[in-house]
Write a protein that holds these residues in place. Sequence first.
Motif, PDB file in Angstrom:
ATOM      1  N   SER A 103      -7.591 -16.788  17.793  1.00 22.71           N
ATOM      2  CA  SER A 103      -7.607 -18.065  17.091  1.00 22.71           C
ATOM      3  C   SER A 103      -8.169 -17.953  15.677  1.00 22.71           C
ATOM      4  N   GLY A 138      -6.519 -24.405  20.300  1.00 22.29           N
ATOM      5  CA  GLY A 138      -5.435 -23.852  19.507  1.00 22.29           C
ATOM      6  C   GLY A 138      -4.996 -24.735  18.363  1.00 22.29           C
ATOM      7  N   TRP A 174      -4.997 -17.427  25.741  1.00 23.33           N
ATOM      8  CA  TRP A 174      -5.234 -17.709  24.325  1.00 23.33           C
ATOM      9  C   TRP A 174      -6.661 -17.347  23.895  1.00 23.33           C
ATOM     10  N   GLY A 217      -1.100 -20.658  20.692  1.00 21.60           N
ATOM     11  CA  GLY A 217      -2.023 -21.755  20.947  1.00 21.60           C
ATOM     12  C   GLY A 217      -1.388 -23.124  20.755  1.00 21.60           C
TER      13      GLY A 217
END
Length: 329
Positions: free
Chosen positions: A33, A42, A143, A284
């Motif tokens: 991220s 995200g 993620w 994301g």
Amino acid sequence: MQTSTPIRRLRALPLLLALLAGGACAAEQVGVSPWGAKDEIGRLNLITPASRAAILARVSGKQAYDLAVDYFVGMPSWQAAGDPPYQMWLTHTPHGNIVADPMQVGADMNRHVSYTGSAVSMYAHMGTHIDALNHFGLNGKIWNGYTEAEHLGDRGWTVTGAEKLPPIVARGVLIDIAAAKGLAQLPDNYRVTRQDLRQALERQQTSLREGDVVLIRTGRMRDYDNAQVYMANPPGLSLDAAKFLVEDGGAMVVGADNLSFETFPSEVSGNYLPVHTYLLAQKGAPILELVNLEALSRDRVYQFAFIGASLKFRGGDAAPIRPIALPID
């Protein structure tokens, strides 16, 4: 007997294909991220006070479109992997209370005050819902590099759960692929391409912007009340089309009127759900499914304020959502 060179090559072909598939799998990695090591939402980080205020300032107030579907026994649902269908049952009925008197208030009171209660049981990915970022991962991670070993307990994920998804207030865009092709709905298994998206946007005179909620209409919702037809060989997005929405168009959330968003069989060797893993694990970007886009299509509403908040299923991988679309000036 000596084996000829062509035959040896044919025998080696399965091994070569397996190695190629393995290489493709190894190349797919979860996204890290840009919003930091603790990020759990995200691309929903693109929602800001300024972005909310900007879209709400443009709301005309003329009409509100409900984009959610009904829940009912026998509704379309994903059961191929053994997940349960939607069930609803009455736990209390007015006459049943007179007979059983569960609250011990007496027959006269139960005749005077009627009481109906119900319960439901369902898979989280039913009806109009949003996929959380833990729904699919790659190589043991989801993620932002979170792992099952560290973050998944008996009561769900401790990170990226459905309860972490904030209320979504953003510009919404309908891309009506079926209408752009002059069809009521796309054919079975039709795979929407990047070019399809571009042509529909041009036809609608609509452009994409960073932070949009982009909704794709295939027309499949026309069969929603017939679960067998709705579920059979649905159309959906190609991986290249998904990349166009996020990487070129800047989409924050993507969605469609079908159940799986993508279509089958997979177009990527070594990954049976490449669009889901690309959007959720690599970019994301949450996914909305079973969004009812028929009224927006009918009225040719292509831009609107999208407002939706999902149920806060703690640790969950998805949750029902009831989104609305408010046309903008």
